[in-house]
Every structure is written in structure tokens, then in C-alpha cells.
Design a protein around this motif. Structure first.
Motif, PDB file in Angstrom:
ATOM      1  N   GLY A 238       0.930  -1.108  -0.032  1.00  0.00           N
ATOM      2  CA  GLY A 238       0.071   0.030  -0.072  1.00  0.00           C
ATOM      3  C   GLY A 238       0.782   1.211   0.234  1.00  0.00           C
ATOM      4  O   GLY A 238       2.054   1.186  -0.256  1.00  0.00           O
ATOM      5  N   TYR A 239       0.215   2.445   0.431  1.00  0.00           N
ATOM      6  CA  TYR A 239       0.826   3.602   0.260  1.00  0.00           C
ATOM      7  C   TYR A 239       0.761   4.470   1.866  1.00  0.00           C
ATOM      8  O   TYR A 239      -0.411   4.234   2.275  1.00  0.00           O
ATOM      9  CB  TYR A 239       0.331   4.542  -0.779  1.00  0.00           C
ATOM     10  CG  TYR A 239       0.480   4.010  -2.190  1.00  0.00           C
ATOM     11  CD1 TYR A 239       1.527   4.129  -2.869  1.00  0.00           C
ATOM     12  CD2 TYR A 239      -0.490   3.099  -2.667  1.00  0.00           C
ATOM     13  CE1 TYR A 239       1.647   3.782  -4.237  1.00  0.00           C
ATOM     14  CE2 TYR A 239      -0.147   2.413  -4.070  1.00  0.00           C
ATOM     15  CZ  TYR A 239       1.052   2.688  -4.636  1.00  0.00           C
ATOM     16  OH  TYR A 239       0.944   2.473  -5.770  1.00  0.00           O
ATOM     17  N   VAL A 240       1.821   5.092   1.979  1.00  0.00           N
ATOM     18  CA  VAL A 240       1.654   5.751   3.509  1.00  0.00           C
ATOM     19  C   VAL A 240       0.817   6.993   3.530  1.00  0.00           C
ATOM     20  O   VAL A 240       0.589   7.685   2.423  1.00  0.00           O
ATOM     21  CB  VAL A 240       3.164   6.375   3.704  1.00  0.00           C
ATOM     22  CG1 VAL A 240       3.081   7.290   4.912  1.00  0.00           C
ATOM     23  CG2 VAL A 240       4.196   5.118   3.857  1.00  0.00           C
ATOM     24  N   SER A 241      -0.131   6.809   4.374  1.00  0.00           N
ATOM     25  CA  SER A 241      -1.120   8.042   4.450  1.00  0.00           C
ATOM     26  C   SER A 241      -0.778   8.905   5.547  1.00  0.00           C
ATOM     27  O   SER A 241      -1.052   9.962   5.642  1.00  0.00           O
ATOM     28  CB  SER A 241      -2.669   7.412   4.767  1.00  0.00           C
ATOM     29  OG  SER A 241      -2.734   6.661   5.787  1.00  0.00           O
ATOM     30  N   GLU A 242      -0.417   8.278   6.542  1.00  0.00           N
ATOM     31  CA  GLU A 242       0.079   9.353   7.812  1.00  0.00           C
ATOM     32  C   GLU A 242       1.378   8.596   8.536  1.00  0.00           C
ATOM     33  O   GLU A 242       1.637   7.433   8.419  1.00  0.00           O
ATOM     34  CB  GLU A 242      -1.057   9.124   8.896  1.00  0.00           C
ATOM     35  CG  GLU A 242      -2.485   9.444   8.534  1.00  0.00           C
ATOM     36  CD  GLU A 242      -3.479   9.247   9.657  1.00  0.00           C
ATOM     37  OE1 GLU A 242      -3.167   9.732  10.915  1.00  0.00           O
ATOM     38  OE2 GLU A 242      -4.365   9.115   9.260  1.00  0.00           O
ATOM     39  N   ILE A 243       2.264   9.395   9.030  1.00  0.00           N
ATOM     40  CA  ILE A 243       3.263   9.090   9.608  1.00  0.00           C
ATOM     41  C   ILE A 243       3.824   9.737  10.764  1.00  0.00           C
ATOM     42  O   ILE A 243       3.913  11.121  10.592  1.00  0.00           O
ATOM     43  CB  ILE A 243       4.664   8.843   8.543  1.00  0.00           C
ATOM     44  CG1 ILE A 243       5.972   8.472   9.311  1.00  0.00           C
ATOM     45  CG2 ILE A 243       4.664  10.323   7.829  1.00  0.00           C
ATOM     46  CD1 ILE A 243       6.955   7.939   8.085  1.00  0.00           C
ATOM     47  N   THR A 244       4.107   9.435  11.812  1.00  0.00           N
ATOM     48  CA  THR A 244       4.770  10.195  13.067  1.00  0.00           C
ATOM     49  C   THR A 244       5.626   9.464  13.529  1.00  0.00           C
ATOM     50  O   THR A 244       6.086   8.247  13.287  1.00  0.00           O
ATOM     51  CB  THR A 244       3.675  10.059  14.220  1.00  0.00           C
ATOM     52  OG1 THR A 244       3.295   8.840  14.418  1.00  0.00           O
ATOM     53  CG2 THR A 244       2.353  10.888  13.530  1.00  0.00           C
ATOM     54  N   GLU A 245       6.561  10.055  14.599  1.00  0.00           N
ATOM     55  CA  GLU A 245       7.725   9.591  15.099  1.00  0.00           C
ATOM     56  C   GLU A 245       7.252   8.778  16.424  1.00  0.00           C
ATOM     57  O   GLU A 245       6.294   9.367  17.126  1.00  0.00           O
ATOM     58  CB  GLU A 245       8.600  10.782  15.675  1.00  0.00           C
ATOM     59  CG  GLU A 245      10.142  10.452  15.973  1.00  0.00           C
ATOM     60  CD  GLU A 245      10.809  11.615  16.180  1.00  0.00           C
ATOM     61  OE1 GLU A 245      11.898  11.493  15.515  1.00  0.00           O
ATOM     62  OE2 GLU A 245      10.830  12.372  16.885  1.00  0.00           O
ATOM     63  N   ASP A 246       7.894   7.835  16.648  1.00  0.00           N
ATOM     64  CA  ASP A 246       7.680   6.925  18.009  1.00  0.00           C
ATOM     65  C   ASP A 246       8.477   7.880  19.261  1.00  0.00           C
ATOM     66  O   ASP A 246       8.870   8.779  18.980  1.00  0.00           O
ATOM     67  CB  ASP A 246       8.489   5.671  17.893  1.00  0.00           C
ATOM     68  CG  ASP A 246       7.540   4.850  17.030  1.00  0.00           C
ATOM     69  OD1 ASP A 246       6.344   4.832  16.834  1.00  0.00           O
ATOM     70  OD2 ASP A 246       8.318   3.875  16.530  1.00  0.00           O
ATOM     71  N   SER A 247       7.739   7.275  20.360  1.00  0.00           N
ATOM     72  CA  SER A 247       8.278   7.915  21.587  1.00  0.00           C
ATOM     73  C   SER A 247       9.573   7.787  21.739  1.00  0.00           C
ATOM     74  O   SER A 247      10.353   8.645  22.558  1.00  0.00           O
ATOM     75  CB  SER A 247       7.355   7.652  22.770  1.00  0.00           C
ATOM     76  OG  SER A 247       7.567   5.983  22.883  1.00  0.00           O
ATOM     77  N   ASN A 248      10.225   6.748  21.290  1.00  0.00           N
ATOM     78  CA  ASN A 248      11.741   6.703  21.380  1.00  0.00           C
ATOM     79  C   ASN A 248      12.547   7.720  20.596  1.00  0.00           C
ATOM     80  O   ASN A 248      13.700   7.801  20.609  1.00  0.00           O
ATOM     81  CB  ASN A 248      12.173   5.189  21.254  1.00  0.00           C
ATOM     82  CG  ASN A 248      11.846   4.626  19.842  1.00  0.00           C
ATOM     83  OD1 ASN A 248      11.395   5.418  18.834  1.00  0.00           O
ATOM     84  ND2 ASN A 248      11.722   3.131  19.651  1.00  0.00           N
ATOM     85  N   HIS A 249      11.814   8.305  19.728  1.00  0.00           N
ATOM     86  CA  HIS A 249      12.609   9.065  18.693  1.00  0.00           C
ATOM     87  C   HIS A 249      13.596   8.457  17.866  1.00  0.00           C
ATOM     88  O   HIS A 249      14.326   9.014  17.038  1.00  0.00           O
ATOM     89  CB  HIS A 249      13.335  10.427  19.482  1.00  0.00           C
ATOM     90  CG  HIS A 249      12.163  11.058  20.266  1.00  0.00           C
ATOM     91  ND1 HIS A 249      11.359  12.027  19.892  1.00  0.00           N
ATOM     92  CD2 HIS A 249      12.336  11.176  21.730  1.00  0.00           C
ATOM     93  CE1 HIS A 249      10.607  12.547  20.934  1.00  0.00           C
ATOM     94  NE2 HIS A 249      11.244  11.862  22.220  1.00  0.00           N
ATOM     95  N   LEU A 250      13.572   7.264  17.542  1.00  0.00           N
ATOM     96  CA  LEU A 250      14.451   6.413  16.744  1.00  0.00           C
ATOM     97  C   LEU A 250      13.790   5.768  15.599  1.00  0.00           C
ATOM     98  O   LEU A 250      14.220   5.502  14.574  1.00  0.00           O
ATOM     99  CB  LEU A 250      15.093   5.354  17.642  1.00  0.00           C
ATOM    100  CG  LEU A 250      15.848   5.609  18.695  1.00  0.00           C
ATOM    101  CD1 LEU A 250      16.483   4.501  19.494  1.00  0.00           C
ATOM    102  CD2 LEU A 250      16.964   6.584  18.439  1.00  0.00           C
ATOM    103  N   THR A 251      12.356   5.586  15.565  1.00  0.00           N
ATOM    104  CA  THR A 251      11.674   4.803  14.707  1.00  0.00           C
ATOM    105  C   THR A 251      10.446   5.638  14.309  1.00  0.00           C
ATOM    106  O   THR A 251      10.086   6.518  15.245  1.00  0.00           O
ATOM    107  CB  THR A 251      11.454   3.408  14.914  1.00  0.00           C
ATOM    108  OG1 THR A 251      10.479   3.128  16.204  1.00  0.00           O
ATOM    109  CG2 THR A 251      12.518   2.747  15.176  1.00  0.00           C
ATOM    110  N   LYS A 252       9.732   5.212  13.430  1.00  0.00           N
ATOM    111  CA  LYS A 252       8.403   5.917  13.207  1.00  0.00           C
ATOM    112  C   LYS A 252       7.390   4.856  12.920  1.00  0.00           C
ATOM    113  O   LYS A 252       7.572   3.857  12.678  1.00  0.00           O
ATOM    114  CB  LYS A 252       8.654   6.871  11.716  1.00  0.00           C
ATOM    115  CG  LYS A 252       9.679   8.024  11.973  1.00  0.00           C
ATOM    116  CD  LYS A 252       9.877   8.920  10.679  1.00  0.00           C
ATOM    117  CE  LYS A 252      10.882   9.977  10.865  1.00  0.00           C
ATOM    118  NZ  LYS A 252      10.792  10.802   9.995  1.00  0.00           N
TER     119      LYS A 252
END
Length: 280
Positions: A238-252
């Protein structure tokens, strides 16, 4: 010797006779010249209304008979037209179904061309679990056909889970127990796509653990990764519709819109090439 008496007509008798004859002649002449119009009018006064009534009744009965014949004719024509409408409706429905089937087959053909590096076999869905979504369903191909990854609508559907000789159970990637090792098509950054029947109701799937140092924008293509144990590499998810940063600030993390319509699956392509290197 007796003398015969002579018949003598008295003058008064003769006058009476002649008067009678004259009056008879006068009356006869008058009778010939007497007009019949009053008699006809008298007869018409009685007969003509009666005749008109009979004529009206006859005309009414004729109209009734004609109307009945017209109604009968119209009823027959109506039934004929209704039958034609029914036949045309059935024909139209058949044409619509055939057109839809042709469109699906064309899409399968295009899908086959998109993954031409893999050997595939077409299959039809023959049953599914209750519910609106094709999270688990059965296809009419099995171990005799050598099957593993299942694709449709231009992308990944799921994985063959149970196999018999002529059928197989497919667990799709929207199932709550599904987890797919995936990656971004442009950068090959890996992530995990997780099934969630609550999310798919909104037309979405969740991804997490996206390891990336680059900016991944909305619209990024997500495909199966090369490190997946069971899914072959490069199958579109599929295709990315929303993206945010994880709380660890290392992954999304975020959401993707799957390319497959998991509410309407009728035909699929099953990749015959197996990838078995342990459980995923």
C-alpha cells in the motif's frame, strides 16, 4: 185477375241514396288527400324515444364490448412488454456481470505482468469466514498446484495457511494475527505492517518500527521486504497515508492505505514459488 204491382222508388228515397253516394265520393276524395304527418308525429312521439333508447343501449353494449376487447388486448400487450423488460433486465445483468468479470480478469492479467518474474496460478474464492472482510477465506487451488503467496488488485493479499489437494485457506494481511515484514520502495527502510480489523474498517493498516534517517513522505510505496521469511520480495502492500515519530525518537509509525479491496475479493493470483525459511 190480379195485376202486378210495379216497383216504384219514391223521390225521397232516391234523394237519400244520391246524397249518400255524393257524400261517399266526397269523403273518399278527402281521404286520399288527407295528410299523414299528424299520424306520423303521433307515432314518432311514442316510437322514436323507445327506438333511441334501444339504439343507445346497443351503442353502450358495443362500447363495452369494444372496451373489453381493448382491455384484453392491452393486457396481453402489457404482459408481453413486461416479459420483454424482464428478459432485457436479465440480459443486462448478465452483460454487467460479464463486463465486471472481464475487468477483473484484465486486472489479474496486468497483475500477472507486474510480477512476471514469479510463476503464478489463478484461483477463485469459494468461501469465507462470516463478516464483511476477507480476513480468512478459501480458494479452489491446493497442494497439487504448489501455492504460497496470494496477490490480487495489484498487491499483496495474504499467505496460504492450510492446504489440501484442491483447496487452501488464505489468511490475509488485515487479520489481527497477521504481521508482514515490509519496507519503503524508494529507500528500502524496513518496518512491520500489522493487521487490524478495526483499522481496516477505516480503510487503513498500521505500520511501525520504521527505521529511517530519511524523510518518508505521505504517498510512499510500501512493499514486502527482502528479509521476510515467507513473503517474496517487492510485492506492493500500500501507500503511506500518515506518519509520526515513535516515543523513542528512533523509529516511526503510521498508517498505510492498502491497494487491495479486502471487502470484495473474487479472484486471486497465487505465486507458486515458495519461500520457507522458518516462521514469520
Amino acid at each position: 185477375m190480379n195485376k202486378k204491382k210495379k216497383f216504384q222508388l219514391k223521390s225521397k228515397h232516391l234523394l237519400f241514396i244520391m246524397t249518400f253516394l255524393c257524400l261517399s265520393g266526397i269523403l273518399g276524395s278527402a281521404a286520399d288527400k288527407m295528410p299523414v304527418t299528424p299520424i306520423r308525429e303521433a307515432a314518432g312521439f311514442v316510437i322514436i324515444p323507445f327506438q333511441n333508447g334501444i339504439n343507445q343501449i346497443g351503442a353502450y353494449l358495443t362500447d363495452c364490448l369494444t372496451g373489453f376487447q381493448n382491455v384484453k388486448k392491452l393486457s396481453a400487450e402489457k404482459e408481453e412488454l413486461e416479459q420483454k423488460v424482464t428478459d432485457l433486465t436479465e440480459e443486462n445483468n448478465q452483460l454487467v456481470q460479464e463486463q465486471q468479470e472481464l475487468q477483473r480478469l484484465q486486472e489479474l492479467y496486468q497483475l500477472d505482468q507486474s510480477y512476471s518474474e514469479y510463476e503464478k496460478v489463478a484461483a477463485q474464492v469459494i468461501s469465507k469466514d462470516p463478516g464483511n472482510w476477507y480476513d480468512t477465506f478459501v480458494i479452489n487451488k491446493g497442494s497439487n498446484d504448489g501455492i504460497q503467496n496470494v496477490i490480487a488488485d495489484g498487491g499483496l493479499v495474504g499467505l496460504v495457511e492450510e492446504v489440501s489437494s484442491n483447496s487452501a485457506t488464505v489468511r490475509s494481511i488485515i487479520d489481527d494475527s497477521s504481521s508482514v515484514s515490509a519496507m519503503t520502495a524508494s529507500t528500502s527502510d524496513t518496518c512491520i505492517v500489522s493487521g487490524d480489523l478495526r483499522l481496516i474498517s477505516d480503510g487503513k493498516l498500521a505500520f511501525s518500527q520504521l527505521n529511517t534517517t530519511d524523510t518518508v513522505a505521505e504517498g510512499e510505496k510500501i512493499v514486502t521486504s527482502n528479509i521476510s521469511d515467507k513473503y517474496l520480495r517487492g510485492i506492493l502492500i500500500g501507500y503511506v497515508s500518515e506518519i509520526t515519530e515513535d516515543s523513542n525518537h528512533l523509529t516511526k509509525k503510521g498508517y498505510i492505505i492498502p491497494v487491495v479491496d479486502f471487502q470484495h475479493i473474487q479472484e486471486v493470483l497465487v505465486i507458486k514459488e515458495l519461500k520457507q525459511q522458518g516462521g514469520e
